[in-house]
Design a protein around this motif. Structure first.
Motif, PDB file in Angstrom:
ATOM      1  N   GLY A 217     -56.707  -7.699   8.786  1.00 43.28           N
ATOM      2  CA  GLY A 217     -57.989  -8.364   8.586  1.00 43.28           C
ATOM      3  C   GLY A 217     -58.285  -8.700   7.143  1.00 43.28           C
ATOM      4  N   VAL A 218     -57.248  -8.897   6.330  1.00 46.90           N
ATOM      5  CA  VAL A 218     -57.413  -9.255   4.921  1.00 46.90           C
ATOM      6  C   VAL A 218     -57.056 -10.731   4.770  1.00 46.90           C
ATOM      7  N   PRO A 219     -58.011 -11.595   4.459  1.00 49.50           N
ATOM      8  CA  PRO A 219     -57.703 -13.030   4.332  1.00 49.50           C
ATOM      9  C   PRO A 219     -56.630 -13.266   3.276  1.00 49.50           C
ATOM     10  N   ALA A 220     -55.649 -14.094   3.626  1.00 43.34           N
ATOM     11  CA  ALA A 220     -54.545 -14.334   2.686  1.00 43.34           C
ATOM     12  C   ALA A 220     -53.951 -15.714   2.910  1.00 43.34           C
ATOM     13  N   ARG A 221     -53.464 -16.301   1.814  1.00 42.98           N
ATOM     14  CA  ARG A 221     -52.690 -17.548   1.865  1.00 42.98           C
ATOM     15  C   ARG A 221     -51.320 -17.264   1.267  1.00 42.98           C
ATOM     16  N   ILE A 222     -50.307 -17.934   1.782  1.00 45.68           N
ATOM     17  CA  ILE A 222     -48.954 -17.669   1.308  1.00 45.68           C
ATOM     18  C   ILE A 222     -48.185 -18.966   1.104  1.00 45.68           C
ATOM     19  N   THR A 223     -47.412 -19.000   0.029  1.00 47.04           N
ATOM     20  CA  THR A 223     -46.530 -20.130  -0.259  1.00 47.04           C
ATOM     21  C   THR A 223     -45.091 -19.621  -0.295  1.00 47.04           C
ATOM     22  N   GLY A 224     -44.230 -20.250   0.483  1.00 46.12           N
ATOM     23  CA  GLY A 224     -42.817 -19.927   0.473  1.00 46.12           C
ATOM     24  C   GLY A 224     -42.056 -20.979  -0.309  1.00 46.12           C
ATOM     25  N   VAL A 225     -41.145 -20.532  -1.181  1.00 40.00           N
ATOM     26  CA  VAL A 225     -40.367 -21.479  -1.985  1.00 40.00           C
ATOM     27  C   VAL A 225     -38.884 -21.142  -1.856  1.00 40.00           C
ATOM     28  N   ASP A 226     -38.068 -22.187  -1.739  1.00 39.32           N
ATOM     29  CA  ASP A 226     -36.622 -22.019  -1.625  1.00 39.32           C
ATOM     30  C   ASP A 226     -35.961 -23.327  -2.074  1.00 39.32           C
ATOM     31  N   VAL A 227     -34.740 -23.213  -2.563  1.00 38.36           N
ATOM     32  CA  VAL A 227     -34.031 -24.414  -3.016  1.00 38.36           C
ATOM     33  C   VAL A 227     -33.324 -25.134  -1.867  1.00 38.36           C
ATOM     34  N   ASN A 228     -33.271 -24.522  -0.695  1.00 37.69           N
ATOM     35  CA  ASN A 228     -32.588 -25.113   0.458  1.00 37.69           C
ATOM     36  C   ASN A 228     -33.553 -26.033   1.202  1.00 37.69           C
ATOM     37  N   GLU A 229     -33.351 -27.320   1.053  1.00 30.61           N
ATOM     38  CA  GLU A 229     -34.279 -28.301   1.629  1.00 30.61           C
ATOM     39  C   GLU A 229     -34.345 -28.216   3.142  1.00 30.61           C
ATOM     40  N   GLU A 230     -33.212 -27.982   3.793  1.00 28.39           N
ATOM     41  CA  GLU A 230     -33.194 -27.911   5.252  1.00 28.39           C
ATOM     42  C   GLU A 230     -33.988 -26.709   5.758  1.00 28.39           C
ATOM     43  N   LEU A 231     -33.839 -25.558   5.091  1.00 26.01           N
ATOM     44  CA  LEU A 231     -34.605 -24.376   5.493  1.00 26.01           C
ATOM     45  C   LEU A 231     -36.100 -24.590   5.299  1.00 26.01           C
ATOM     46  N   ILE A 232     -36.464 -25.236   4.197  1.00 22.63           N
ATOM     47  CA  ILE A 232     -37.880 -25.489   3.942  1.00 22.63           C
ATOM     48  C   ILE A 232     -38.450 -26.434   4.992  1.00 22.63           C
ATOM     49  N   ARG A 233     -37.681 -27.447   5.369  1.00 25.07           N
ATOM     50  CA  ARG A 233     -38.153 -28.385   6.395  1.00 25.07           C
ATOM     51  C   ARG A 233     -38.392 -27.661   7.721  1.00 25.07           C
ATOM     52  N   LYS A 234     -37.459 -26.798   8.116  1.00 21.71           N
ATOM     53  CA  LYS A 234     -37.610 -26.049   9.363  1.00 21.71           C
ATOM     54  C   LYS A 234     -38.770 -25.062   9.275  1.00 21.71           C
ATOM     55  N   ALA A 235     -38.925 -24.420   8.112  1.00 17.88           N
ATOM     56  CA  ALA A 235     -40.008 -23.450   7.950  1.00 17.88           C
ATOM     57  C   ALA A 235     -41.366 -24.124   8.060  1.00 17.88           C
ATOM     58  N   ALA A 236     -41.509 -25.291   7.430  1.00 14.87           N
ATOM     59  CA  ALA A 236     -42.779 -26.024   7.502  1.00 14.87           C
ATOM     60  C   ALA A 236     -43.072 -26.454   8.933  1.00 14.87           C
TER      61      ALA A 236
END
Length: 408
Positions: A217-236
């Motif tokens: 119950g703790v409000p939070a925002r998170i940003t994930g960063v990676d150099v692998n474009e394909e992984l980032i596309r799938k994660a989004a």
């Protein structure tokens, strides 16, 4: 959460009534101690347990290198509880079935108490001898996120091929849970900002977001960063499908991300990417850092059996032993650098080696003195022994180099 000033006697009564009461679920004592005594521990966690059918209170004590657990029948728990209260920890957080109590002591000794109704589902007390279920996201309970990630079936059963991932997720969340209060993350008055460096497939990114917002119950925002474009596309795409509000992803190096996070995660960031994540945490004055280093290479290329390190020639002549020595030296430099920069830092086992060979976790909470002489001297001596300048020294920049410069 409304707050008001109280004296020590009132704090003792408020905390004791909650912890010794029938609705108690968890208490964490952490931060600097202002009691003026010689209390030996830097954190104490109390929770109810059942031992052979008897309700008891379990006290877990932590310092930089050890953790000790003791169980007390409730009728005998007043003494250890009083010792924890009287130590004067800067932050005390108590959770019961009906409310959350937050006690903060300023450097000038003023005590502020905040109380609010419990907002998150509270896990019932578990047996002290049944650790299988004593995890943030237990097996056997349906969980929409873990089901969507393919970790659990609809009825809460762990898929055989995802057992290691299930264990990894829960171990990370347990480490987070232990330091939520030490890092003051429940009482920011705004969403916690989290940066996940080298987020990869995003299983951990989404699990951490889920844990903060939906479990604790703790409000939070998170940003994930990676150099692998394909992984980032799938994660989004996965985050969009789950309608996970407050989750974003960025493709690129850690150093290119503009952020001032409260929490920095770096699990299995390869080689010097771990150092980049640590430097980002320090530069942004993050309250908490959790890092599982991976693929140490940089220092391995610099170690030589020269000078004081000549005595280690029997180790450094063998490739596998040299690599392990470089691994240990690299992480020792990192832990010392964080201590020098004002972080209470310890190095612990992340998960059992049967799940991953990379099972060392660097855990750091901001709030220690910057430039403490003991750690500065240790860093200089370690650097002098190996005859190297570790990568972490460069990325921490001029403020760090001034602190650890050899005296004229």
């Amino acid at each position: 959460m409304a707050t008001h000033n109280v004296d020590h006697a009132a704090v003792r009564r408020i905390v004791a009534d909650a912890v010794l009461g029938p609705n108690f679920r968890r208490a964490t004592f952490g931060g600097a101690t202002r009691g003026g005594g010689s209390f030996p521990w830097v954190r104490v966690v109390v929770r109810p347990v059942d031992v052979r059918g008897e309700s008891q209170l379990q006290f877990s004590y932590f310092d930089a290198t050890r953790d000790v657990t003791k169980n007390y029948p409730r009728r005998e728990a007043e003494t250890p509880l009083g010792e924890a209260i009287d130590a004067g920890f800067a932050g005390v957080h108590v959770t019961t079935e009906v409310e959350e109590i937050d006690v903060r002591t300023s450097r000038k000794g003023k005590v502020h108490v905040g109380r609010r109704k419990a907002t998150a589902e509270v896990t019932p007390p578990a047996s002290a001898h049944n650790r299988v279920k004593d995890v943030p996201l237990p097996e056997g309970r349906a969980d929409g996120l873990l089901e969507a990630l393919g970790v659990l079936t609809r009825d809460g059963t762990v898929r055989p091929t995802m057992r290691a991932k299930f264990t990894q997720i829960n171990e990370l969340l347990k480490h987070l849970d232990h330091v939520l209060d030490d890092a003051g993350l429940r009482s920011l008055g705004r969403p916690v900002e989290i940066l996940d460096c080298g987020c990869g497939s995003s299983h951990l990114t989404l699990s951490v977001h889920h844990f903060f917002n939906n479990v604790r119950g703790v409000p939070a925002r998170i940003t994930g960063v990676d150099v692998n474009e394909e992984l980032i596309r799938k994660a989004a795409g996965r985050a969009d499908k789950l309608e996970a509000n407050g989750v974003t992803f960025a493709c690129g190096p850690i150093t290119a991300v503009e952020a001032k996070p409260d929490v920095v995660l770096a699990l299995h960031a390869c080689d010097t990417a771990t150092d980049d994540a640590l430097a980002r945490a320090v530069a942004g004055e993050a309250r908490l850092l959790l890092s599982v280093p991976c693929c140490h290479q940089h220092l391995n290329q610099s170690l030589k059996a020269d000078g004081p390190a000549a005595v280690l020639r029997p180790i450094l002549r063998h490739g596998i032993l040299r690599q392990r020595a470089a691994d240990l030296a690299t992480d020792a430099f990192r832990a010392l650098a964080l201590r020098v920069m004002g972080y209470r830092t310890d190095v612990v086992e992340f998960v059992s080696p049967e799940h991953t060979a990379r099972n060392l976790l660097i855990r750091a909470v901001r709030g220690a003195p910057v430039g403490e002489r003991t750690f500065v001297d240790e860093y200089r001596e370690l650097r002098r022994f190996w005859g190297v300048t570790p990568y972490i020294e460069g990325v921490l920049g001029e403020p760090f180099r001034r602190l650890v410069a050899d005296p004229d």
